[in-house]
Design an enzyme around this catalytic site. Structure first.
Site, short mmCIF file in Angstrom:
data_model
loop_
_atom_site.label_atom_id
_atom_site.label_comp_id
_atom_site.label_asym_id
_atom_site.label_seq_id
_atom_site.Cartn_x
_atom_site.Cartn_y
_atom_site.Cartn_z
N PHE A 1 0.58 -1.35 -0.32
CA PHE A 1 0.30 0.01 -0.18
C PHE A 1 0.93 1.78 -0.30
O PHE A 1 0.92 2.45 1.05
CB PHE A 1 -0.79 0.01 0.96
CG PHE A 1 -1.87 -1.54 1.12
CD1 PHE A 1 -3.17 -1.13 0.69
CD2 PHE A 1 -1.70 -2.13 2.50
CE1 PHE A 1 -3.67 -2.49 0.20
CE2 PHE A 1 -2.35 -3.28 1.84
CZ PHE A 1 -3.36 -3.56 1.06
N GLU B 1 -0.50 -2.24 5.45
CA GLU B 1 -1.79 -2.47 6.28
C GLU B 1 -2.61 -1.48 4.85
O GLU B 1 -3.23 -0.65 4.83
CB GLU B 1 -2.07 -2.38 7.42
CG GLU B 1 -2.57 -2.42 8.18
CD GLU B 1 -3.08 -2.11 10.02
OE1 GLU B 1 -3.45 -2.28 10.25
OE2 GLU B 1 -1.35 -1.61 9.97
N LYS C 1 -0.90 -6.30 13.86
CA LYS C 1 -0.75 -6.79 14.67
C LYS C 1 0.42 -8.24 15.17
O LYS C 1 -0.04 -8.51 14.89
CB LYS C 1 -1.39 -6.79 15.77
CG LYS C 1 -2.32 -5.06 16.34
CD LYS C 1 -0.69 -3.91 17.82
CE LYS C 1 -1.17 -3.42 17.51
NZ LYS C 1 -0.85 -2.80 16.42
#
Length: 432
Positions: A218, A235, A251
């Site tokens: 991204f 993410e 995470k």
């Protein structure tokens, strides 16, 4: 209405570099690049939007309602960002910490020119009013001499400062742990800023260096007037395709090794790490709850739990949570009920955000917000703004922030070391 035209460049990789240099001359530019990371939710390999025809810029007050009105009135591609501080539009919260960047809380624009890259093809979609520019622009892009542009770039002598020094960081994490042991929260993402003042950078060259080091799915280059985002985000925050909603929280982080055997061990150890898995599961539960507010009953699913993916700088533990949007619910409401994303806040979310505001020293602004787009069909896709360099050219202020999830099992020293691992690529790019 838009005019479409397909084009096959002789050398796609070279054309991409020329394209980004061409785009940087506009006041409004967003470049989103998957770096050839393919997943079943990918829409294109890369997309470029430039030159605002219409736009919206606002502070946090009534921001989501204003965005909804703008998006539904425009009924076209719109690109832009949501800052973390839009939380203040959703809850009784405030943002009073120092802000050296001064990004508006929300900005979107309807581009005159959108360019999609899929496989070896480039598709130009221009508003009819500028459709005659397509062939002129292709020629202009192909005539750009990348090497000549790069020769004009001079490296920066940048000295990075810490907003929160090590001892103060340990004290703040200890305070966060006291909140957790008292039962105020289960987890919180605690962040710290690294910055440089009176500094000028070359945004395009800085982005290219960061992207080469990280190759994330991204990647983003954003320029709106004097404000720049140079992002190597791995993410996805939230995507809508038809009535399906997808969230992919991260995470759990481990460093990479150049030695393959050792790297495989690090990856396996992350997958088995009880603390890292518990961090991820807590946020998955939070995301499931957030999505349930706008989902068809029983449609919230965890498609993938705690799977470890490898990127050039780090291994990351990623989960995929999906839902089907209830037909009675507005799609903008899905953004409102999930924002800010759980991976950057904590649980319970509101309590975590209150404690974050008390302990962090910098207003987050665009960091831990989201950047992305809406389609004319009311679909959308947004990333999480992490692993990113932010730059206010007018103020000559450069900043990047990193954080880690604090849970009951956290050790301040290890959390600090995780922050340094995440910060490594940004620091390398700016200081070397």
């Amino acid at each position: 209405m838009r005019t479409s035209f397909e084009f096959i460049p002789k050398n796609l990789s070279h054309f991409k570099k020329q394209l980004l240099l061409w785009a940087s001359e506009f006041n409004e530019t967003i470049w989103l690049d998957s770096n050839d990371h393919k997943d079943k939710y990918s829409r294109f390999d890369a997309v470029l939007a430039v030159d605002a025809f219409t736009s919206i810029k606002t502070d946090s007050y009534n921001a989501f309602e204003d965005l909804s009105t703008y998006q539904k009135t425009t009924k076209d591609w719109i690109f832009g960002y949501l800052t973390y501080d839009l939380k203040n539009d959703l809850e009784q919260l405030s943002s009073n910490n120092y802000d050296g960047l001064n990004f508006p809380d929300l900005q979107f624009f309807q581009p005159k020119k959108v360019i999609f890259l899929r496989g070896n093809k480039v598709e130009f979609q221009y508003l009819n009013m500028v459709s005659e520019d397509i062939e002129i622009d292709i020629q202009s892009i192909e005539n750009i001499d990348i090497n000549a542009r790069n020769e004009n770039y001079q490296s920066n002598d940048i000295k990075i400062k810490l907003r929160t020094h090590k001892d103060a960081y340990f004290e703040k994490v200890t305070t966060m742990l006291a909140h957790i042991h008292r039962g105020d929260i289960y987890e919180a993402n605690f962040c710290q800023e690294f910055y440089a003042e009176n500094t000028r950078i070359n945004p395009i060259e800085t982005f290219n260096k960061l992207n080469r080091i990280s190759k994330p799915p991204f990647a983003t280059f954003l320029k709106i007037n004097q404000h720049y985002l140079l992002s190597a985000s791995p993410e996805r925050y939230l995507q809508k395709q038809d009535n399906k909603i997808v969230s992919q929280p991260i995470k759990g982080t481990a460093k990479r090794s150049k030695n393959k055997e050792q790297d495989d061990v690090l990856k396996f150890e992350l997958s088995q790490n009880e603390k890292e898995r518990s961090e991820n599961v807590m946020i998955v539960d939070l995301v499931r709850n957030d999505l349930s507010h706008t989902a068809e009953k029983g449609s919230v699913q965890v498609e993938e739990l705690c799977k470890v993916y490898s990127f050039k700088q780090v291994h990351q533990m990623i989960s995929t949570v999906t839902s089907l949007l209830d037909k009675k619910e507005d799609y903008i409401e899905t953004i409102k009920t999930t924002f800010p994303m759980g991976s950057m806040t904590g649980a319970p979310k509101i309590s975590a955000m209150q404690i974050i505001e008390d302990l962090e020293e910098t207003k987050r602004g665009l960091y831990s917000g989201a950047v992305g787009y809406f389609t004319p069909e009311n679909d959308f896709d947004f990333n999480v703004i992490i692993r990113s360099i932010l730059y206010n050219e007018q103020a000559q202020y450069v900043s990047y922030s990193v954080g880690s999830a604090i849970t009951a099992k956290s050790q301040p020293q290890k959390e600090y070391e995780e922050c340094l691992v995440k910060a490594k690529a940004m620091r390398e790019v700016l200081e070397n």
